[in-house]
Design a protein around this motif. Structure first.
Motif, PDB file in Angstrom:
ATOM      1  N   GLU A 319      21.262  32.395 -36.623  1.00 40.95           N
ATOM      2  CA  GLU A 319      19.826  32.131 -36.683  1.00 40.95           C
ATOM      3  C   GLU A 319      19.366  31.277 -35.506  1.00 40.95           C
ATOM      4  OE1 GLU A 319      17.645  33.609 -38.629  1.00 40.95           O
ATOM      5  OE2 GLU A 319      19.388  34.756 -39.342  1.00 40.95           O
ATOM      6  N   ALA A 320      20.217  30.374 -35.065  1.00 44.74           N
ATOM      7  CA  ALA A 320      19.877  29.557 -33.902  1.00 44.74           C
ATOM      8  C   ALA A 320      19.804  30.424 -32.642  1.00 44.74           C
ATOM      9  CB  ALA A 320      20.894  28.440 -33.729  1.00 44.74           C
ATOM     10  N   LYS A 321      20.719  31.385 -32.525  1.00 46.82           N
ATOM     11  CA  LYS A 321      20.677  32.308 -31.385  1.00 46.82           C
ATOM     12  C   LYS A 321      19.391  33.128 -31.400  1.00 46.82           C
ATOM     13  CE  LYS A 321      25.666  32.947 -30.691  1.00 46.82           C
ATOM     14  NZ  LYS A 321      26.769  33.930 -30.707  1.00 46.82           N
ATOM     15  N   LYS A 322      19.016  33.615 -32.572  1.00 43.93           N
ATOM     16  CA  LYS A 322      17.792  34.417 -32.680  1.00 43.93           C
ATOM     17  C   LYS A 322      16.566  33.588 -32.294  1.00 43.93           C
ATOM     18  CE  LYS A 322      19.343  37.633 -36.290  1.00 43.93           C
ATOM     19  NZ  LYS A 322      19.114  38.081 -37.689  1.00 43.93           N
ATOM     20  N   ALA A 323      16.531  32.336 -32.729  1.00 43.73           N
ATOM     21  CA  ALA A 323      15.395  31.476 -32.416  1.00 43.73           C
ATOM     22  C   ALA A 323      15.337  31.187 -30.924  1.00 43.73           C
ATOM     23  CB  ALA A 323      15.488  30.179 -33.210  1.00 43.73           C
ATOM     24  N   LEU A 324      16.482  30.928 -30.318  1.00 44.26           N
ATOM     25  CA  LEU A 324      16.518  30.658 -28.877  1.00 44.26           C
ATOM     26  C   LEU A 324      16.138  31.902 -28.087  1.00 44.26           C
ATOM     27  CD1 LEU A 324      17.146  28.875 -26.476  1.00 44.26           C
ATOM     28  CD2 LEU A 324      19.598  29.385 -26.796  1.00 44.26           C
ATOM     29  N   GLN A 325      16.633  33.047 -28.510  1.00 48.58           N
ATOM     30  CA  GLN A 325      16.259  34.305 -27.858  1.00 48.58           C
ATOM     31  C   GLN A 325      14.752  34.497 -27.893  1.00 48.58           C
ATOM     32  OE1 GLN A 325      16.831  37.792 -30.233  1.00 48.58           O
ATOM     33  NE2 GLN A 325      17.358  39.082 -28.488  1.00 48.58           N
ATOM     34  N   ALA A 326      14.142  34.309 -29.056  1.00 49.31           N
ATOM     35  CA  ALA A 326      12.694  34.511 -29.202  1.00 49.31           C
ATOM     36  C   ALA A 326      11.918  33.536 -28.330  1.00 49.31           C
ATOM     37  CB  ALA A 326      12.299  34.356 -30.664  1.00 49.31           C
ATOM     38  N   ARG A 327      12.363  32.285 -28.271  1.00 46.32           N
ATOM     39  CA  ARG A 327      11.668  31.292 -27.453  1.00 46.32           C
ATOM     40  C   ARG A 327      11.742  31.649 -25.974  1.00 46.32           C
ATOM     41  NH1 ARG A 327      12.906  26.912 -24.501  1.00 46.32           N
ATOM     42  NH2 ARG A 327      15.127  26.965 -25.016  1.00 46.32           N
ATOM     43  N   MET A 328      12.915  32.065 -25.528  1.00 47.17           N
ATOM     44  CA  MET A 328      13.086  32.432 -24.122  1.00 47.17           C
ATOM     45  C   MET A 328      12.250  33.650 -23.750  1.00 47.17           C
ATOM     46  SD  MET A 328      17.207  31.805 -23.716  1.00 47.17           S
ATOM     47  CE  MET A 328      17.259  32.431 -22.024  1.00 47.17           C
ATOM     48  N   LEU A 329      12.247  34.647 -24.616  1.00 47.20           N
ATOM     49  CA  LEU A 329      11.446  35.849 -24.345  1.00 47.20           C
ATOM     50  C   LEU A 329       9.967  35.507 -24.237  1.00 47.20           C
ATOM     51  CD1 LEU A 329      13.233  38.333 -26.769  1.00 47.20           C
ATOM     52  CD2 LEU A 329      13.251  38.456 -24.268  1.00 47.20           C
ATOM     53  N   LYS A 330       9.502  34.634 -25.103  1.00 47.82           N
ATOM     54  CA  LYS A 330       8.101  34.226 -25.088  1.00 47.82           C
ATOM     55  C   LYS A 330       7.757  33.493 -23.789  1.00 47.82           C
ATOM     56  CE  LYS A 330       4.694  31.821 -28.011  1.00 47.82           C
ATOM     57  NZ  LYS A 330       4.212  30.786 -27.075  1.00 47.82           N
ATOM     58  N   LEU A 331       8.610  32.580 -23.378  1.00 41.98           N
ATOM     59  CA  LEU A 331       8.365  31.832 -22.141  1.00 41.98           C
ATOM     60  C   LEU A 331       8.332  32.756 -20.925  1.00 41.98           C
ATOM     61  CD1 LEU A 331      10.673  28.721 -22.697  1.00 41.98           C
ATOM     62  CD2 LEU A 331       8.176  28.680 -22.437  1.00 41.98           C
ATOM     63  N   LEU A 332       9.283  33.658 -20.844  1.00 43.96           N
ATOM     64  CA  LEU A 332       9.363  34.564 -19.698  1.00 43.96           C
ATOM     65  C   LEU A 332       8.156  35.488 -19.625  1.00 43.96           C
ATOM     66  CD1 LEU A 332      13.155  35.378 -20.012  1.00 43.96           C
ATOM     67  CD2 LEU A 332      12.084  34.096 -18.141  1.00 43.96           C
ATOM     68  N   ALA A 333       7.694  35.968 -20.787  1.00 43.74           N
ATOM     69  CA  ALA A 333       6.514  36.836 -20.812  1.00 43.74           C
ATOM     70  C   ALA A 333       5.258  36.053 -20.453  1.00 43.74           C
ATOM     71  CB  ALA A 333       6.368  37.484 -22.181  1.00 43.74           C
ATOM     72  N   GLU A 334       5.137  34.830 -20.967  1.00 49.91           N
ATOM     73  CA  GLU A 334       3.959  34.007 -20.664  1.00 49.91           C
ATOM     74  C   GLU A 334       3.882  33.676 -19.179  1.00 49.91           C
ATOM     75  OE1 GLU A 334       3.433  31.636 -24.939  1.00 49.91           O
ATOM     76  OE2 GLU A 334       4.426  30.661 -23.245  1.00 49.91           O
ATOM     77  N   GLU A 335       5.034  33.508 -18.551  1.00 49.21           N
ATOM     78  CA  GLU A 335       5.051  33.229 -17.115  1.00 49.21           C
ATOM     79  C   GLU A 335       4.859  34.501 -16.283  1.00 49.21           C
ATOM     80  OE1 GLU A 335       5.144  30.451 -15.333  1.00 49.21           O
ATOM     81  OE2 GLU A 335       5.016  29.287 -17.180  1.00 49.21           O
ATOM     82  N   GLY A 336       4.910  35.653 -16.921  1.00 51.68           N
ATOM     83  CA  GLY A 336       4.729  36.915 -16.205  1.00 51.68           C
ATOM     84  C   GLY A 336       5.872  37.244 -15.264  1.00 51.68           C
ATOM     85  N   VAL A 337       7.109  36.827 -15.637  1.00 50.10           N
ATOM     86  CA  VAL A 337       8.248  37.090 -14.758  1.00 50.10           C
ATOM     87  C   VAL A 337       9.229  38.108 -15.339  1.00 50.10           C
ATOM     88  CG1 VAL A 337       8.140  34.887 -13.549  1.00 50.10           C
ATOM     89  CG2 VAL A 337       9.463  35.053 -15.673  1.00 50.10           C
ATOM     90  N   ALA A 338       9.199  38.322 -16.661  1.00 51.53           N
ATOM     91  CA  ALA A 338      10.123  39.291 -17.274  1.00 51.53           C
ATOM     92  C   ALA A 338       9.540  39.785 -18.584  1.00 51.53           C
ATOM     93  CB  ALA A 338      11.492  38.669 -17.498  1.00 51.53           C
ATOM     94  N   TYR A 339       9.310  41.088 -18.653  1.00 53.74           N
ATOM     95  CA  TYR A 339       8.821  41.706 -19.882  1.00 53.74           C
ATOM     96  C   TYR A 339       9.916  42.599 -20.478  1.00 53.74           C
ATOM     97  CZ  TYR A 339       4.121  40.601 -18.061  1.00 53.74           C
ATOM     98  OH  TYR A 339       3.007  39.965 -17.554  1.00 53.74           O
ATOM     99  N   ASP A 340       9.960  42.666 -21.826  1.00 54.56           N
ATOM    100  CA  ASP A 340      10.729  43.690 -22.544  1.00 54.56           C
ATOM    101  C   ASP A 340      12.224  43.643 -22.236  1.00 54.56           C
ATOM    102  OD1 ASP A 340       8.161  44.609 -23.334  1.00 54.56           O
ATOM    103  OD2 ASP A 340       8.030  45.818 -21.517  1.00 54.56           O
ATOM    104  N   ILE A 341      12.797  42.438 -22.191  1.00 55.08           N
ATOM    105  CA  ILE A 341      14.220  42.345 -21.872  1.00 55.08           C
ATOM    106  C   ILE A 341      15.055  41.929 -23.089  1.00 55.08           C
ATOM    107  CG2 ILE A 341      13.740  41.855 -19.452  1.00 55.08           C
ATOM    108  CD1 ILE A 341      14.662  38.927 -20.040  1.00 55.08           C
ATOM    109  N   SER A 342      14.504  42.048 -24.282  1.00 50.88           N
ATOM    110  CA  SER A 342      15.259  41.693 -25.476  1.00 50.88           C
ATOM    111  C   SER A 342      16.426  42.646 -25.697  1.00 50.88           C
ATOM    112  CB  SER A 342      14.354  41.730 -26.708  1.00 50.88           C
ATOM    113  OG  SER A 342      15.089  41.483 -27.889  1.00 50.88           O
TER     114      SER A 342
END
Length: 377
Positions: A319-342
């Motif tokens: 569950e900690a991995k899933k939460a960290l994954q989600a947080r990282m994906l959100k940050l990368l998308a908000e910065e406009g540097v990486a989309y759809d890399i889950s």
């Protein structure tokens, strides 16, 4: 490193499918194509589809006695058409190590219900024992696991004098990895993978042995029209002459032609393979030096050159991995540097970077420090 970086990818789209358009792509070139708005049965439209299949054959080095068809339903439609129309007279082996390979196993077990069936599965990041295949049987397998980052390293396990058919899902391998045509009877891919085309269309390349199967074997089960490769007990050869099963999108056809012509311009298959190899090397070199991430596939010889899948190191709770994954994906998308890399939904928590030829190496070199940044902030 918690401060934002100055260098950014020129394009944040690193999805494994649909993948990024070729460099320099514009809609204007497609919009001017003569086939748009015409019937797919018009002479001009059939000519364009035959031009597309000719380019496919030339770039991939398809043997002259193999046939190429454009089919509905993306790579899924192409694989399932082969399974429903060709399999049954011999025992069937299915090798599965990613989500889509496991779908073909489900088809074989639950829908087609073959009496003589063997399924060989492996977890994400691993490969089944391919040597278990027997040449008197038909086999269905994926050349490169898009969702697992694992590919078969060679064709040594396929006998040249095999009696059965080999059905190869090559959707994230075609145009990025060498394929041993003499060992393969049905080869499939989709427009939206390595060449960055529009979705919904698949390509099926068949050997003379596959055509012979269609001429000699009539399934006892009903075959839906969208999966039907034979008519009246014989192979429907018009499918390989531009007469598609259902109405294709001429926009998608023209878009694929655009990508194929670009591939020819940059040097054909050797150039495409070289770009994918260089791209994936950049990602794997970064992962080898990482203190928090590792490739999903630990065996260097089995790692995909297109779908670089990676996950977290260590014993962090799921569950900690899933939460960290989600947080990282959100940050990368908000910065406009990486989309759809889950990572794929059924894979371990992590990420996928597409490394096909349409992605410039500079963009992969620019995005990996941003992924480190998202982990650290």
């Amino acid at each position: 490193m918690t401060s934002k970086l100055a260098r950014r990818p020129s394009d944040p789209r690193f999805s494994p499918g649909p993948t990024r358009k070729r460099p320099g792509w514009t809609a204007e070139k497609i919009a001017g194509a003569a086939g748009l708005g015409r019937s797919h049965r018009a002479h001009e439209s059939i000519a364009r589809m035959n031009y597309a299949t000719r380019l496919i054959g030339e770039i991939l080095g398809v043997p002259s006695d193999y046939r190429i068809a454009i089919v509905p339903g993306s790579d899924t439609g192409a694989v399932e058409a082969a399974m429903w129309s060709m399999l049954g007279p011999r025992g069937v082996d299915v090798f599965a190590w990613d989500a889509f390979g496991k779908d073909w196993a489900i088809d074989a077990v639950e829908q087609l219900k073959f009496d003589d069936l063997r399924v060989f599965e492996a977890d994400y990041g691993e490969l089944p024992d391919m040597s278990a295949y027997r040449p008197e049987r038909d086999v269905v397998f994926t050349w490169n696991g898009t969702t697992s980052g694992v590919r078969v390293p060679n064709d040594d396990w396929i006998a040249a004098d095999r009696e059965g058919l080999t059905i190869c899902d090559a959707t994230s391998a075609a145009f990025a990895m060498p394929l041993p045509w003499e060992k393969l009877d049905v080869i499939t891919y989709s427009f939206q993978k390595v060449m960055g085309g529009e979705a919904a269309h698949g390509v099926m390349i068949v050997s003379p042995r596959a055509i012979a199967r269609l001429n000699e074997y009539v399934p006892s089960r009903p075959v839906p029209k969208l999966l039907r490769l034979a008519e009246g007990g014989k192979a429907n050869l018009s499918l390989y002459e531009g007469m598609t099963i259902n109405t294709p999108s001429m926009w998608c056809i023209e878009d694929h032609i655009d990508a194929l012509e670009w591939a020819q311009e940059i040097g054909g298959l050797p150039a495409l393979i070289a770009r994918a190899d260089e791209n994936s090397r950049l990602v794997y070199d970064w992962l080898e030096a990482s203190d928090w991430a590792r490739p999903q596939c630990l065996d260097v010889a089995l790692r995909s050159a297109t779908s670089a899948c990676f996950t977290f190191k260590g014993d962090m709770p799921l569950e900690a991995k899933k939460a960290l994954q989600a947080r990282m994906l959100k940050l990368l998308a908000e910065e406009g540097v990486a989309y759809d890399i889950s990572a794929y939904k059924t894979a371990p928590p992590g990420f996928r970077l597409w490394c096909g030829a349409t992605v410039p190496a500079d963009d992969l070199a620019a995005v990996t420090p941003w992924i480190d940044w998202a982990y650290e902030v």
